[in-house]
Design a protein around this motif. Structure first.
Motif, mmCIF file in Angstrom:
data_model
loop_
_atom_site.group_PDB
_atom_site.id
_atom_site.type_symbol
_atom_site.label_atom_id
_atom_site.label_comp_id
_atom_site.label_asym_id
_atom_site.label_seq_id
_atom_site.Cartn_x
_atom_site.Cartn_y
_atom_site.Cartn_z
ATOM 1 N N LYS A 188 7.075 60.444 60.118
ATOM 2 C CA LYS A 188 6.711 59.894 61.427
ATOM 3 C C LYS A 188 5.507 60.611 62.028
ATOM 4 N N ILE A 189 5.420 61.907 61.844
ATOM 5 C CA ILE A 189 4.330 62.687 62.438
ATOM 6 C C ILE A 189 3.091 62.712 61.540
ATOM 7 N N PHE A 190 3.251 62.938 60.251
ATOM 8 C CA PHE A 190 2.107 63.148 59.363
ATOM 9 C C PHE A 190 1.798 61.971 58.440
ATOM 10 N N GLY A 191 2.793 61.162 58.139
ATOM 11 C CA GLY A 191 2.598 60.065 57.198
ATOM 12 C C GLY A 191 2.855 60.515 55.773
ATOM 13 N N ALA A 192 3.467 59.642 54.989
ATOM 14 C CA ALA A 192 3.845 59.976 53.615
ATOM 15 C C ALA A 192 2.629 60.285 52.754
ATOM 16 N N SER A 193 1.564 59.548 52.914
ATOM 17 C CA SER A 193 0.359 59.763 52.105
ATOM 18 C C SER A 193 -0.246 61.135 52.369
ATOM 19 N N ASN A 194 -0.340 61.512 53.643
ATOM 20 C CA ASN A 194 -0.892 62.829 53.983
ATOM 21 C C ASN A 194 -0.007 63.960 53.468
ATOM 22 N N VAL A 195 1.296 63.782 53.573
ATOM 23 C CA VAL A 195 2.229 64.807 53.085
ATOM 24 C C VAL A 195 2.096 64.947 51.577
ATOM 25 N N SER A 196 1.988 63.833 50.882
ATOM 26 C CA SER A 196 1.815 63.866 49.430
ATOM 27 C C SER A 196 0.532 64.603 49.059
ATOM 28 N N LYS A 197 -0.549 64.321 49.763
ATOM 29 C CA LYS A 197 -1.824 65.014 49.506
ATOM 30 C C LYS A 197 -1.698 66.509 49.754
ATOM 31 N N LEU A 198 -1.067 66.871 50.869
ATOM 32 C CA LEU A 198 -0.896 68.295 51.183
ATOM 33 C C LEU A 198 -0.085 69.010 50.111
ATOM 34 N N ILE A 199 1.008 68.397 49.690
ATOM 35 C CA ILE A 199 1.865 69.019 48.666
ATOM 36 C C ILE A 199 1.072 69.234 47.380
ATOM 37 N N ASN A 200 0.276 68.252 46.994
ATOM 38 C CA ASN A 200 -0.478 68.355 45.746
ATOM 39 C C ASN A 200 -1.661 69.308 45.837
ATOM 40 N N GLU A 201 -2.186 69.548 47.032
ATOM 41 C CA GLU A 201 -3.325 70.460 47.198
ATOM 42 C C GLU A 201 -2.919 71.921 47.255
ATOM 43 N N VAL A 202 -1.657 72.177 47.515
ATOM 44 C CA VAL A 202 -1.164 73.547 47.657
ATOM 45 C C VAL A 202 -0.680 74.054 46.309
ATOM 46 N N ALA A 203 -0.841 75.344 46.098
ATOM 47 C CA ALA A 203 -0.346 75.964 44.861
ATOM 48 C C ALA A 203 1.159 75.736 44.747
ATOM 49 N N PRO A 204 1.651 75.524 43.521
ATOM 50 C CA PRO A 204 3.081 75.210 43.345
ATOM 51 C C PRO A 204 4.031 76.219 43.991
ATOM 52 N N HIS A 205 3.699 77.499 43.974
ATOM 53 C CA HIS A 205 4.601 78.494 44.560
ATOM 54 C C HIS A 205 4.592 78.470 46.089
ATOM 55 N N GLN A 206 3.652 77.741 46.698
ATOM 56 C CA GLN A 206 3.579 77.657 48.155
ATOM 57 C C GLN A 206 4.071 76.317 48.701
ATOM 58 N N ARG A 207 4.456 75.429 47.839
ATOM 59 C CA ARG A 207 4.808 74.076 48.272
ATOM 60 C C ARG A 207 6.067 74.037 49.133
ATOM 61 N N GLN A 208 7.078 74.772 48.760
ATOM 62 C CA GLN A 208 8.314 74.769 49.560
ATOM 63 C C GLN A 208 8.037 75.277 50.971
ATOM 64 N N ASP A 209 7.261 76.347 51.091
ATOM 65 C CA ASP A 209 6.914 76.871 52.415
ATOM 66 C C ASP A 209 6.077 75.865 53.198
ATOM 67 N N THR A 210 5.198 75.174 52.509
ATOM 68 C CA THR A 210 4.370 74.157 53.162
ATOM 69 C C THR A 210 5.233 73.035 53.725
ATOM 70 N N VAL A 211 6.151 72.544 52.921
ATOM 71 C CA VAL A 211 7.037 71.471 53.373
ATOM 72 C C VAL A 211 7.917 71.947 54.523
ATOM 73 N N ASN A 212 8.415 73.178 54.441
ATOM 74 C CA ASN A 212 9.230 73.723 55.534
ATOM 75 C C ASN A 212 8.419 73.820 56.821
ATOM 76 N N SER A 213 7.165 74.229 56.711
ATOM 77 C CA SER A 213 6.285 74.302 57.885
ATOM 78 C C SER A 213 6.026 72.924 58.474
ATOM 79 N N LEU A 214 5.775 71.952 57.609
ATOM 80 C CA LEU A 214 5.565 70.582 58.073
ATOM 81 C C LEU A 214 6.812 70.045 58.765
ATOM 82 N N ALA A 215 7.965 70.321 58.198
ATOM 83 C CA ALA A 215 9.218 69.852 58.790
ATOM 84 C C ALA A 215 9.454 70.500 60.152
#
Length: 159
Positions: free
Chosen positions: A44-71
């Motif tokens: 609702k806030i960021f959009g699925a496409s933007n979230v997908s881009k963010l997840i893919n741009e971040v290093a794999p070991h930082q993805r969980q923290d990124t998603v937690n921050s977004l949430a």
């Protein structure tokens, strides 16, 4: 992390977006089917496409923290659309400053009471001017235990 396609349930993102959850689903490791509200808020806030881009741009070991921050930010934005998590941070910073001022004042009182008792002690120790059991301040000198002694002050021996 395993994709939710190994089970029969699609991840929360694929279920919400009404699509088949594939084995290589970007969202599956971070939005399990048990947490649909997490993806709903982020979408609702960021959009699925933007979230997908963010997840893919971040290093794999930082993805969980990124998603937690977004949430966290998404949830805060839904509660407070103007300030989001910055509003919560501001409230906590003001609380820390208020507590620091209170701590400084209490340390100054301890120094003052210790000096009045004739005992110079560091501000972190309490000394004999404080009754730990009763929670009251007192001094062995009767002048400081009287509500209005000859000093004209209203220290009265209590905080």
């Amino acid at each position: 992390m395993a994709s939710s396609s190994s089970s029969n349930f699609p991840c929360a993102a694929c279920k919400f977006l009404r699509r088949k959850c594939m084995a290589d689903c970007t969202f599956a490791p971070y939005f399990p089917p048990e947490e649909p509200q997490k993806f709903f808020n982020v979408h609702k806030i960021f959009g699925a496409s933007n979230v997908s881009k963010l997840i893919n741009e971040v290093a794999p070991h930082q993805r969980q923290d990124t998603v937690n921050s977004l949430a966290y930010e998404a949830e805060a934005r839904l509660k407070d659309p103007v300030y989001g998590c910055v509003g919560a941070i501001s409230v906590l910073q003001r609380q820390v400053m208020r507590l620091q001022r209170e701590l400084d004042a209490i340390r100054a009182d301890l120094i003052r009471y210790s000096a009045a008792c004739g005992e110079m002690q560091p501000p972190t120790t309490v000394g004999t001017c404080f009754d730990h059991n009763a929670g009251n301040s007192y001094c062995p000198d009767s002048l400081w235990n009287e509500p209005y002694g000859d000093n004209g002050g209203s220290y009265g021996g209590s905080l």
